[in-house]
Design a protein around this motif. Structure first.
Motif, PDB file in Angstrom:
ATOM      1  N   HIS A   1       0.848  -1.180  -0.034  1.00  0.00           N
ATOM      2  CA  HIS A   1       0.113  -0.003  -0.038  1.00  0.00           C
ATOM      3  C   HIS A   1       0.912   1.095  -0.034  1.00  0.00           C
ATOM      4  CE1 HIS A   1      -2.979   3.079   1.203  1.00  0.00           C
ATOM      5  NE2 HIS A   1      -3.960   2.167   0.964  1.00  0.00           N
TER       6      HIS A   1
ATOM      7  N   HIS B   1       0.560   4.002   1.642  1.00  0.00           N
ATOM      8  CA  HIS B   1       0.740   4.553   2.983  1.00  0.00           C
ATOM      9  C   HIS B   1       2.265   3.860   3.482  1.00  0.00           C
ATOM     10  CE1 HIS B   1      -2.858   6.702   4.562  1.00  0.00           C
ATOM     11  NE2 HIS B   1      -2.282   7.240   3.851  1.00  0.00           N
ATOM     12  N   ASP B   2       2.240   2.427   3.380  1.00  0.00           N
ATOM     13  CA  ASP B   2       3.419   1.920   3.808  1.00  0.00           C
ATOM     14  C   ASP B   2       4.818   2.320   3.078  1.00  0.00           C
ATOM     15  OD1 ASP B   2       1.788   0.447   5.719  1.00  0.00           O
ATOM     16  OD2 ASP B   2       1.188  -0.703   3.979  1.00  0.00           O
TER      17      ASP B   2
ATOM     18  N   GLU C   1      10.897   7.414   7.117  1.00  0.00           N
ATOM     19  CA  GLU C   1      11.833   7.057   7.917  1.00  0.00           C
ATOM     20  C   GLU C   1      13.417   7.188   7.363  1.00  0.00           C
ATOM     21  OE1 GLU C   1      10.834   2.857   8.742  1.00  0.00           O
ATOM     22  OE2 GLU C   1      10.624   3.945  10.868  1.00  0.00           O
ATOM     23  N   ARG C   2      13.475   7.370   6.018  1.00  0.00           N
ATOM     24  CA  ARG C   2      14.768   7.669   5.278  1.00  0.00           C
ATOM     25  C   ARG C   2      14.859   9.169   4.951  1.00  0.00           C
ATOM     26  NH1 ARG C   2      13.300   2.672   4.926  1.00  0.00           N
ATOM     27  NH2 ARG C   2      14.914   1.075   4.885  1.00  0.00           N
TER      28      ARG C   2
ATOM     29  N   PHE D   1      10.838  -5.335   2.761  1.00  0.00           N
ATOM     30  CA  PHE D   1      10.181  -5.393   3.906  1.00  0.00           C
ATOM     31  C   PHE D   1       9.042  -6.135   3.740  1.00  0.00           C
ATOM     32  CE2 PHE D   1       7.683  -4.053   7.661  1.00  0.00           C
ATOM     33  CZ  PHE D   1       8.719  -4.686   8.614  1.00  0.00           C
ATOM     34  N   PHE D   2       7.861  -5.480   2.972  1.00  0.00           N
ATOM     35  CA  PHE D   2       6.731  -5.941   3.222  1.00  0.00           C
ATOM     36  C   PHE D   2       6.487  -7.287   2.214  1.00  0.00           C
ATOM     37  CE2 PHE D   2       5.928  -1.799   4.524  1.00  0.00           C
ATOM     38  CZ  PHE D   2       5.210  -1.998   5.564  1.00  0.00           C
TER      39      PHE D   2
ATOM     40  N   MET E   1      13.585  -0.473   8.348  1.00  0.00           N
ATOM     41  CA  MET E   1      12.242  -0.746   8.398  1.00  0.00           C
ATOM     42  C   MET E   1      11.608  -0.507  10.042  1.00  0.00           C
ATOM     43  SD  MET E   1       9.947  -0.108   6.199  1.00  0.00           S
ATOM     44  CE  MET E   1       8.280   0.314   6.224  1.00  0.00           C
ATOM     45  N   ASN E   2      10.554   0.224  10.318  1.00  0.00           N
ATOM     46  CA  ASN E   2      10.137   0.303  11.675  1.00  0.00           C
ATOM     47  C   ASN E   2       9.421  -0.920  12.283  1.00  0.00           C
ATOM     48  OD1 ASN E   2       8.532   1.353  13.964  1.00  0.00           O
ATOM     49  ND2 ASN E   2       8.987   3.148  13.180  1.00  0.00           N
ATOM     50  N   GLU E   3      10.333  -1.519  13.155  1.00  0.00           N
ATOM     51  CA  GLU E   3       9.674  -2.660  13.559  1.00  0.00           C
ATOM     52  C   GLU E   3       8.661  -2.543  14.803  1.00  0.00           C
ATOM     53  OE1 GLU E   3      11.924  -6.149  13.002  1.00  0.00           O
ATOM     54  OE2 GLU E   3      12.691  -5.355  11.021  1.00  0.00           O
TER      55      GLU E   3
ATOM     56  N   LEU F   1       6.388  -0.359  14.891  1.00  0.00           N
ATOM     57  CA  LEU F   1       5.100  -0.042  14.380  1.00  0.00           C
ATOM     58  C   LEU F   1       4.606  -1.374  13.811  1.00  0.00           C
ATOM     59  CD1 LEU F   1       2.636   1.798  13.478  1.00  0.00           C
ATOM     60  CD2 LEU F   1       4.005   2.344  11.476  1.00  0.00           C
ATOM     61  N   TYR F   2       5.469  -1.862  12.894  1.00  0.00           N
ATOM     62  CA  TYR F   2       5.156  -2.841  12.040  1.00  0.00           C
ATOM     63  C   TYR F   2       5.564  -4.213  12.639  1.00  0.00           C
ATOM     64  CZ  TYR F   2       4.295   0.399   8.226  1.00  0.00           C
ATOM     65  OH  TYR F   2       4.035   1.303   7.256  1.00  0.00           O
TER      66      TYR F   2
ATOM     67  N   GLU G   1       5.328  -7.991  14.063  1.00  0.00           N
ATOM     68  CA  GLU G   1       5.198  -9.490  13.423  1.00  0.00           C
ATOM     69  C   GLU G   1       3.909  -9.775  13.171  1.00  0.00           C
ATOM     70  OE1 GLU G   1       7.664 -10.525  11.473  1.00  0.00           O
ATOM     71  OE2 GLU G   1       6.161 -11.937  10.789  1.00  0.00           O
TER      72      GLU G   1
ATOM     73  N   LEU H   1       2.125  -7.598  10.831  1.00  0.00           N
ATOM     74  CA  LEU H   1       2.276  -8.234   9.266  1.00  0.00           C
ATOM     75  C   LEU H   1       1.744  -9.435   9.007  1.00  0.00           C
ATOM     76  CD1 LEU H   1       6.102  -7.248   9.354  1.00  0.00           C
ATOM     77  CD2 LEU H   1       4.377  -6.186   8.196  1.00  0.00           C
TER      78      LEU H   1
ATOM     79  N   ARG I   1      -0.816  -9.390   5.633  1.00  0.00           N
ATOM     80  CA  ARG I   1      -0.492 -10.296   4.625  1.00  0.00           C
ATOM     81  C   ARG I   1      -1.583 -11.394   4.361  1.00  0.00           C
ATOM     82  NH1 ARG I   1       4.874 -11.034   6.918  1.00  0.00           N
ATOM     83  NH2 ARG I   1       6.271  -9.426   5.907  1.00  0.00           N
TER      84      ARG I   1
ATOM     85  N   ASP J   1      -8.758   5.373   1.652  1.00  0.00           N
ATOM     86  CA  ASP J   1      -8.962   4.139   1.782  1.00  0.00           C
ATOM     87  C   ASP J   1     -10.467   3.855   2.144  1.00  0.00           C
ATOM     88  OD1 ASP J   1      -6.645   3.284   1.157  1.00  0.00           O
ATOM     89  OD2 ASP J   1      -5.647   3.156   3.183  1.00  0.00           O
TER      90      ASP J   1
ATOM     91  N   SER K   1      -9.362  -2.540   1.093  1.00  0.00           N
ATOM     92  CA  SER K   1      -7.993  -2.651   1.007  1.00  0.00           C
ATOM     93  C   SER K   1      -7.654  -1.225   1.563  1.00  0.00           C
ATOM     94  CB  SER K   1      -7.295  -2.751  -0.456  1.00  0.00           C
ATOM     95  OG  SER K   1      -7.460  -1.660  -1.168  1.00  0.00           O
ATOM     96  N   GLY K   2      -6.627  -1.342   2.388  1.00  0.00           N
ATOM     97  CA  GLY K   2      -6.009  -0.307   2.884  1.00  0.00           C
ATOM     98  C   GLY K   2      -4.198  -0.773   3.027  1.00  0.00           C
ATOM     99  N   CYS K   3      -3.565   0.244   3.726  1.00  0.00           N
ATOM    100  CA  CYS K   3      -2.250  -0.225   4.226  1.00  0.00           C
ATOM    101  C   CYS K   3      -2.018  -1.410   5.214  1.00  0.00           C
ATOM    102  CB  CYS K   3      -1.725   1.075   4.479  1.00  0.00           C
ATOM    103  SG  CYS K   3      -2.489   1.882   6.453  1.00  0.00           S
ATOM    104  N   ALA K   4      -0.906  -1.567   5.337  1.00  0.00           N
ATOM    105  CA  ALA K   4      -0.764  -2.711   6.386  1.00  0.00           C
ATOM    106  C   ALA K   4      -1.352  -2.628   7.730  1.00  0.00           C
ATOM    107  CB  ALA K   4       0.875  -3.041   6.529  1.00  0.00           C
ATOM    108  N   ILE K   5      -1.400  -1.167   8.164  1.00  0.00           N
ATOM    109  CA  ILE K   5      -1.854  -1.112   9.505  1.00  0.00           C
ATOM    110  C   ILE K   5      -3.311  -1.235   9.501  1.00  0.00           C
ATOM    111  CG2 ILE K   5      -2.059   0.692  11.265  1.00  0.00           C
ATOM    112  CD1 ILE K   5       0.560  -0.849  10.939  1.00  0.00           C
TER     113      ILE K   5
ATOM    114  N   CYS L   1      -5.198   5.011  10.112  1.00  0.00           N
ATOM    115  CA  CYS L   1      -5.264   3.858   9.670  1.00  0.00           C
ATOM    116  C   CYS L   1      -5.589   2.593  10.471  1.00  0.00           C
ATOM    117  CB  CYS L   1      -3.819   3.669   9.124  1.00  0.00           C
ATOM    118  SG  CYS L   1      -3.138   4.960   8.267  1.00  0.00           S
TER     119      CYS L   1
END
Lengths: 413, 141
Positions: free
Chosen positions: A348, A350-351, A358-359, A409-410, B1-3, B5-6, B8, B11, B15, B39, B60-64, B125
């Motif tokens: 997505h 947003h992600d 972050e970078r 990552f995703f 990557m921000n772990e 927030l994301y 496991e 995720l 997924r 969204d 459908s939206g972002c992972a969060i 989100c």
């Protein structure tokens, strides 16, 4: 391609203090210029100077400060008229921005001239600002709205359909000069010439073209042209509605109060001619000085070179994105007006934008204020990188690396 | 990557979301839109008496957003309507301020989502599905 980049880029970057900002411990890579642009020191300093030593209300009172404030405000109008090729300074109206300018046209001109059964012609790639005011007008009047259709993948608008729909004599044809979502540049002069021959009023949303490529409203031949200073290195809160004298004269006032009147009694009022007629209340005086300074700044550079610079960066980004599996790049092949919008089928927007942030890379994610267009393209949410005169090839590389990292990552199992 | 927030668990839900399908025979339904990004999420549920027998989502939206919707369907199935409502309110407070009421603190998946309060641009989100659930509870089909 790199030969199209501005050779004096380091000197230009030094003019923009914002570029010293760090995000996530890194220098910011600001790739969201389609949303708004950063300001050079010349603009910031000029606005501070007016606020500190030259400020008073305009068009009021006899005292010297008011006279000086009026002069600097009107000087900004003269400057904008010259920069954008208006026939006369009086044809330039200060507004809060493009959105307000387009609302004046749809709300005031449209209210007076669009009737039940009339057709309002728009295009499928319009920003909400050049869509929703017309939908509201159509609803109030019982008018019809038609759209020039977009070609597959957002490569451009269908030129045949545009000519056919225009030949059917809509009451008004309102369209973007440059699409904020796709980077499509529309053939404004050609469409305005056709429209003029058959008496169709033309309205050009210039939010993404003004200050990014040369714009001469007289050469373009439009009836109305709208733009915002914050999109071209000027301040937020001020923009322009530039109209042909006849078009502005045919537009009733839309906001009533001080400064826009000639004579007021307890039973009624008479109104000034343009531009004063459309500038009720105390205007954005400090911002007008900032707009003036932004135009002066852009004139020290060269707009065709600025456009080529942004296009080269956008093409570099598009080329890097196209080779990533699952990435779909929208918009025209070739010149893409300094921006690239893309959709990733399984991650997505947003992600991706969050990973970029972050970078230290600022990109836009979402619908870009063009929901119907993005729905039609099958990507309700997408990412956009948009470039201006201070961006670099290194920043494009950082943006691409951030996208790659997000996908890795995703996508890991 | 921000772990942070994301995490496991999130995720996994993003997924392979649970209960991501239309719900035949749904008694309540609502659509929610995140005006910031466009969204859209639809929540459908089947109520028997006061109890939520099934809760599904679409969109459908972002992972969060997706993880939050998937976790919502797991956490609210079998709850009574007032409990689901209270949990949604508690989750909203968690996402906005980080304040964890006992009901959300006892649910590790919700606590994982709660880190979103440190990222104000992502709060919407996480809360979209829960706002939509509250609307669905008030909207019989």
């Amino acid at each position: 391609m790199s030969s199209e980049l501005l050779p004096d880029l380091e000197r230009i970057r030094a003019d923009f203090p914002f570029l010293e900002v760090e995000i996530a411990g890194q220098p910011v890579a600001y790739l969201d210029n389609g949303a708004s642009t950063q300001k050079p020191r010349a603009v910031i300093a000029r606005m501070a100077e007016v606020a500190a030593h030259e400020y008073a209300n305009v068009h009021r009172g006899i005292h010297l400060l008011s006279q000086r404030a009026s002069e600097l405000y009107e000087a900004a109008r003269v400057r904008a008229a010259a920069f954008f090729g208006a026939a006369r300074p009086e044809d330039v109206v200060f507004t809060r921005g493009t959105t307000e300018a387009l609302n004046i046209v749809a709300g005031a001109w449209g209210e007076a001239h669009v009737q039940a059964g009339d057709t309002i012609l728009l295009t499928e790639l319009e920003h909400h600002a050049n869509l929703v005011p017309w939908l509201e007008l159509a609803r109030r009047k019982g008018a019809r709205v038609e759209y020039v259709p977009i070609l597959p993948n957002g490569a451009g608008l269908d030129p045949e359909a545009a000519r056919r729909l225009l030949a059917a004599r809509p009451r008004v044809f309102a369209f973007a000069h440059v699409s904020n979502t796709l980077g499509v540049t529309n053939p404004v002069a050609e469409w305005c010439a056709l429209a003029r021959e058959i008496g169709v009023t033309t309205v050009v949303d210039g939010a993404q073209s003004a200050g990014h490529l040369p714009v001469d409203v007289t050469a373009l031949g439009c009836d109305f042209f709208a733009c915002s200073a914050h999109k071209f290195a000027g301040p937020s809160g001020i923009g322009l509605l530039i109209g042909r004298a006849e078009a502005l004269a045919a537009t009733p006032p839309w906001l009533y109060g001080g400064d826009m009147v000639e004579r007021v009694t307890y039973t009624g009022a008479t109104y000034r001619d343009a531009p004063g007629r459309f500038e009720a209340g105390t205007p954005a005086i400090i911002e007008a000085a900032g707009l003036h300074a932004a135009l002066d700044y852009l004139d020290t550079l060269d707009l065709p070179r600025i456009a080529a610079h942004a296009d080269a960066l956008a093409e570099q980004a598009a080329a890097g994105l196209r080779v990533i599996p699952g990435v779909r790049v929208f918009g025209p092949e070739g010149r893409r007006a300094g921006l690239v919008t893309f959709h990733v089928e399984d991650v997505h927007a947003h992600d991706i934008a969050f990973a970029c942030d972050e970078r230290g890379v600022a990109v836009r994610a979402g619908h870009h204020c063009a929901q119907p267009l993005m729905r039609k393209l099958g990507a309700p949410s997408s990412c956009r990188m948009s470039f201006y005169l201070y961006n670099t090839g290194d920043e494009v590389i950082r943006g691409l690396a951030a996208v790659q990292a997000a996908l890795a990552f995703f996508r890991r199992a | 990557m921000n772990e942070e927030l994301y995490q496991e668990v999130l995720l996994q839900h993003s997924r392979r979301p649970k209960n991501l399908s239309p719900l035949p025979g749904a008694t309540h339904r609502a659509e929610g839109v995140n005006a910031l990004c466009g969204d859209e999420i639809t929540i459908e549920l089947t109520r028997e008496g006061d109890t939520l027998r099934a809760v599904h989502f679409q969109g459908s939206g972002c992972a969060i957003c997706t993880a939050s919707a998937s976790i919502l369907t797991c956490e609210t199935t079998g709850l009574r309507a007032p409990e689901a409502r209270a949990l949604a309110e508690d989750f909203r407070r968690l996402a906005v301020s980080g304040e964890a009421a006992p009901a959300v603190a006892d649910r590790p998946r919700l606590a994982a989502l709660g880190t979103v309060h440190r990222y104000p641009q992502r709060v919407k989100c996480a809360t979209l599905a829960w706002e939509t659930l509250l609307a669905a509870l008030d909207h019989p089909v």
